[in-house]
Write a protein that holds these residues in place. Structure first.
Motif, PDB file in Angstrom:
ATOM      1  N   SER A  44       0.828  -1.203   0.000  1.00 61.41           N
ATOM      2  CA  SER A  44       0.000   0.000   0.000  1.00 61.41           C
ATOM      3  C   SER A  44       0.866   1.258   0.000  1.00 61.41           C
ATOM      4  N   GLN A  48       1.290   4.079  -3.089  1.00 60.41           N
ATOM      5  CA  GLN A  48       1.109   5.516  -2.940  1.00 60.41           C
ATOM      6  C   GLN A  48       2.305   6.277  -3.506  1.00 60.41           C
ATOM      7  N   ARG A  63      -0.873   7.464   7.000  1.00 60.16           N
ATOM      8  CA  ARG A  63      -2.258   7.235   6.623  1.00 60.16           C
ATOM      9  C   ARG A  63      -2.659   5.818   7.001  1.00 60.16           C
ATOM     10  N   GLY A  64      -3.750   5.728   7.725  1.00 60.80           N
ATOM     11  CA  GLY A  64      -4.183   4.436   8.230  1.00 60.80           C
ATOM     12  C   GLY A  64      -3.434   3.990   9.467  1.00 60.80           C
ATOM     13  N   ARG A  65      -2.583   4.845  10.012  1.00 57.64           N
ATOM     14  CA  ARG A  65      -1.784   4.513  11.201  1.00 57.64           C
ATOM     15  C   ARG A  65      -2.217   5.365  12.390  1.00 57.64           C
ATOM     16  N   LYS A 126     -15.375   6.933   1.120  1.00 52.19           N
ATOM     17  CA  LYS A 126     -14.513   5.970   0.439  1.00 52.19           C
ATOM     18  C   LYS A 126     -15.331   5.115  -0.515  1.00 52.19           C
ATOM     19  N   SER A 131     -11.022   9.381  -3.678  1.00 51.38           N
ATOM     20  CA  SER A 131      -9.824   9.324  -2.853  1.00 51.38           C
ATOM     21  C   SER A 131      -9.535  10.694  -2.275  1.00 51.38           C
ATOM     22  N   ARG A 161      -7.977   4.274   5.876  1.00 53.43           N
ATOM     23  CA  ARG A 161      -6.699   4.286   5.168  1.00 53.43           C
ATOM     24  C   ARG A 161      -6.243   5.688   4.801  1.00 53.43           C
ATOM     25  N   ASP A 162      -7.195   6.613   4.581  1.00 47.89           N
ATOM     26  CA  ASP A 162      -6.800   7.969   4.193  1.00 47.89           C
ATOM     27  C   ASP A 162      -6.832   8.924   5.376  1.00 47.89           C
TER      28      ASP A 162
END
Length: 290
Positions: A44, A48, A63-65, A126, A131, A161-162
């Motif tokens: 992923s 990106q 992102r997503g973290r 989403k 996006s 994720r975003d």
């Protein structure tokens, strides 16, 4: 070195925390390269970078973290939350994610948009195929012992994720719980503990001295610092940003290990609880025999 000598590290620097968050969460190659490179199998992140989005190649995307910020108490969480809600970068996310809960540090009773509604809106955006069309890139949440179980559960919800989740926590997040997806930790090195109030005594009606206790803010131990650093990098390469100096704070001011609670708090309440348990047991025994 002379500049550092004039800095009072015991004071929580909220501006420094906000700037550290901006650097960690920044997409600018000049400011977003603090995190270690991603694993080779993290498709992923490489996707990106191949599309021209995300952080520079030497950094892991947030992102997503989740970013975990350790603060000494609820008051500091409220103050940082208030500051982030007024910033250009994180302001819309704090208002969108937590509504009026910013007034009580993420506690119960807050009005406005709920975090669950925020997650639902991101999922809907989403699903529409847009996006970056989510209402916010950041989700700011609080975590401390005063929150309910339902409010604690919000921290463990999957991060879109975003978006990037920022958790403002006390030392309850050191060992009691494990927040998934944490790749960055910001540690102020401060902790609040109940201790004997030296030089302060109360006297009962018989003239006897009674030991007093107080909630004191102090440096945590070096062992606690290592435990906090271990919160990052459990599921992906991570980093810890310590907002205090190696010397003299870490090497000299901090103790090697934390003082056991048995040695730093009065035992009055414990003795009263044991006495009450003994009294209830004797009453139960007398009622059973009769």
């Amino acid at each position: 070195e002379r500049s550092l000598e004039r800095v009072d590290e015991t004071i929580i620097n909220y501006e420094l925390i906000e700037e550290t968050l901006e650097v960690l969460c920044g997409d600018d190659p000049a400011r977003g390269g603090l995190l270690p490179p991603p694993p080779e199998n993290d498709e992923s992140v490489h996707h990106q970078q191949g599309q021209g989005h995300g952080p520079p190649p030497n950094a892991t995307s947030l992102r997503g973290r989740t970013v975990l910020v350790f603060l000494p108490g609820v008051g500091e969480i409220r103050q940082l939350f208030s500051r982030l809600s007024g910033s250009r970068r994180f302001g819309s996310s704090t208002r969108e994610a937590s509504g009026d809960n910013a007034n009580d540090g993420g506690g119960a009773g807050g009005g406005g948009s709920s975090v669950d509604d925020f997650f639902s809106s991101i999922g809907a955006a989403k699903g529409s195929g847009g996006s970056g069309s989510a209402p916010s890139r950041f989700i700011v949440l609080a975590m401390h012992s005063g929150l309910s179980t339902a409010e604690h559960a919000r921290v463990f919800n999957p991060t879109p994720r975003d978006a990037c989740k920022i958790v403002l926590a006390t030392n309850v997040a050191e060992t009691s719980v494990t927040i998934p997806g944490v790749v960055a930790v910001i540690d102020c090195g401060r902790v609040k503990e109940v201790r004997h109030a030296r030089g302060h005594q109360h006297y009962n009606r018989h003239g006897g001295a009674v030991a007093a206790s107080a909630l004191v803010q102090d440096w945590c131990s070096r062992a606690n610092c290592k435990q906090r650093a271990g919160r990052a990098g459990r599921t992906a390469p991570g980093i810890v940003c310590r907002l205090f100096s190696q010397w003299p704070t870490f090497d000299e001011e901090m103790s090697a290990n934390a003082t056991p609670e048995l040695r730093r708090v009065p035992l009055d309440n414990l003795c009263l609880e044991l006495k009450a348990m003994q009294h209830n047991r004797s009453n139960h025994g007398s009622s059973s025999s009769s």
